[in-house]
Design an enzyme around this catalytic site. Structure first.
Site, mmCIF file in Angstrom:
data_model
loop_
_atom_site.group_PDB
_atom_site.id
_atom_site.type_symbol
_atom_site.label_atom_id
_atom_site.label_comp_id
_atom_site.label_asym_id
_atom_site.label_seq_id
_atom_site.Cartn_x
_atom_site.Cartn_y
_atom_site.Cartn_z
ATOM 1 N N ASP A 40 14.841 29.800 -24.212
ATOM 2 C CA ASP A 40 14.298 29.200 -25.427
ATOM 3 C C ASP A 40 13.156 28.252 -25.070
ATOM 4 O O ASP A 40 13.164 27.657 -23.984
ATOM 5 C CB ASP A 40 15.382 28.430 -26.171
ATOM 6 C CG ASP A 40 16.461 29.346 -26.733
ATOM 7 O OD1 ASP A 40 16.172 30.536 -26.932
ATOM 8 O OD2 ASP A 40 17.583 28.861 -26.972
ATOM 9 N N TYR A 68 23.576 26.051 -15.624
ATOM 10 C CA TYR A 68 22.897 25.181 -16.577
ATOM 11 C C TYR A 68 23.526 23.788 -16.583
ATOM 12 O O TYR A 68 24.714 23.626 -16.307
ATOM 13 C CB TYR A 68 23.012 25.745 -17.996
ATOM 14 C CG TYR A 68 22.404 27.104 -18.198
ATOM 15 C CD1 TYR A 68 21.079 27.238 -18.616
ATOM 16 C CD2 TYR A 68 23.148 28.262 -17.992
ATOM 17 C CE1 TYR A 68 20.516 28.497 -18.819
ATOM 18 C CE2 TYR A 68 22.594 29.522 -18.186
ATOM 19 C CZ TYR A 68 21.277 29.626 -18.593
ATOM 20 O OH TYR A 68 20.726 30.863 -18.787
ATOM 21 N N ASP A 82 21.116 24.069 -31.822
ATOM 22 C CA ASP A 82 20.543 23.081 -30.905
ATOM 23 C C ASP A 82 19.912 21.947 -31.715
ATOM 24 O O ASP A 82 20.009 21.921 -32.949
ATOM 25 C CB ASP A 82 19.543 23.720 -29.931
ATOM 26 C CG ASP A 82 18.351 24.360 -30.637
ATOM 27 O OD1 ASP A 82 18.121 24.069 -31.842
ATOM 28 O OD2 ASP A 82 17.643 25.159 -29.994
ATOM 29 N N ARG A 179 24.197 27.316 -26.156
ATOM 30 C CA ARG A 179 24.219 26.711 -27.496
ATOM 31 C C ARG A 179 25.539 26.999 -28.193
ATOM 32 O O ARG A 179 26.186 26.118 -28.770
ATOM 33 C CB ARG A 179 23.082 27.273 -28.352
ATOM 34 C CG ARG A 179 21.711 26.754 -28.027
ATOM 35 C CD ARG A 179 20.674 27.408 -28.926
ATOM 36 N NE ARG A 179 20.383 28.786 -28.557
ATOM 37 C CZ ARG A 179 20.027 29.739 -29.414
ATOM 38 N NH1 ARG A 179 19.955 29.472 -30.708
ATOM 39 N NH2 ARG A 179 19.736 30.944 -28.990
#
Length: 306
Positions: A40, A68, A82, A179
């Protein structure tokens, strides 16, 4: 410029993966460039970029686990899951959560889990990307997909009301939406939630410490040191076993012929094939023919030019 290999890019915020490829094409003056997975625009971190013949290993990098670091924000859910989305539900936390409760919830996500992909994603349904439909105000039913969470642990917690935050480290399979994981963690804690921020810290063997910025790449092109930041294409395949072949077998490899394997491999196992001098030649797959182990070509690489 005629280069072959992988550049571990430190993706900046505000750019899509496609934007990054376009910018690198301009810097390197090359067309044959591909990224190894969509990030993203707001996400920063590790984005391996394949150039030249290395674009043929994109699929293998995409299949590797990713890592992550992100922050779960409790008390508000959004349209995009998000911080960029519009508020869907807001319910502030009034009673402090306990660290034990949070850790138990995180532990419940380890292993194989089912995720429903978010509407704001690049998945195609009937030829349309979900995010295109979402921007038109449409929401369609999505099938849950199985993904793997290999590791999930807390880096820090601020559990004070009204909007607690939990920063987590996740190692997961391809196709995992962090997310959505953040939202689902919130659901198990009985609060709306969204992902406040996210950084990819590893993609397969590529880690933050390996990454370079666009500015560093531009400087390397200008001062003639670009080769120093391009990783060999087999760098992404080092988790596969290797075999070496003698000089007489090299033409057979380049011609896509099968080779007899001197040791046993699991059926379907991918194998890196090198010359005795250490030149990477091909990726082969182990097969058994009449009880004997053979290698059949999966991808052959002529690295001497496009």
């Amino acid at each position: 410029m005629d280069k072959i290999g992988i550049i571990p890019l430190l993706k900046p915020p505000g750019m899509t993966s496609h934007d990054c490829v376009g910018k690198l094409r301009r810097i390197l003056k090359m067309k044959k460039i591909g990224h190894t997975g969509t990030l993203d625009p707001s996400v920063i971190g590790v984005l391996p970029i394949c150039i030249g013949h290395a674009t043929r290993v994109v699929e293998y990098i995409q299949d590797l686990p990713k890592e992550y670091v992100g922050t779960v924000s409790l008390g508000r859910s959004t349209t995009t899951e998000d911080a960029d989305g519009e508020t869907v539900e807001e319910r502030s936390v009034t009673t402090p959560l306990s660290e034990v409760e949070v850790k138990e919830v995180l532990k419940s996500f380890l292993g194989t889990i089912d995720q429903v992909p978010p509407m704001y994603s690049a998945i195609k349904v009937n030829g349309r990307r979900l995010h295109e439909l979402a921007r038109e105000g449409k929401e369609i039913e999505r099938k849950a997909r199985s993904v793997q969470i290999y590791e999930l642990h807390v880096l820090s917690m601020d559990l004070n009301p009204p909007y607690p935050e939990i920063t987590i480290h996740v190692k997961c399979s391809k196709g995992t939406y962090i997310r959505t994981l953040c939202v689902d963690i919130g659901k198990k804690l009985k609060y709306p939630a969204h992902m406040k921020n996210l950084q990819r810290v590893a993609s397969g063997p590529f880690r933050l410490k390996d990454c370079v910025t666009f500015e560093q790449i531009q400087e390397a092109v200008e001062d003639g040191t670009i080769d120093s930041i391009i990783k060999p294409l087999d760098w992404a395949l080092l988790h596969y076993p290797e075999v070496r072949v003698n000089l007489g077998q090299v033409p057979d490899i380049y011609n896509g012929k099968k080779i007899r394997l001197e040791m046993d491999f699991t059926e379907g196992q991918l194998i890196r094939v090198y010359s005795m001098e250490g030149t990477f030649l091909a990726l082969y797959k182990a097969v058994y023919l009449e009880g004997e182990a053979w290698g059949k070509p999966e991808k052959v690489f002529r690295l001497e030019g496009e």
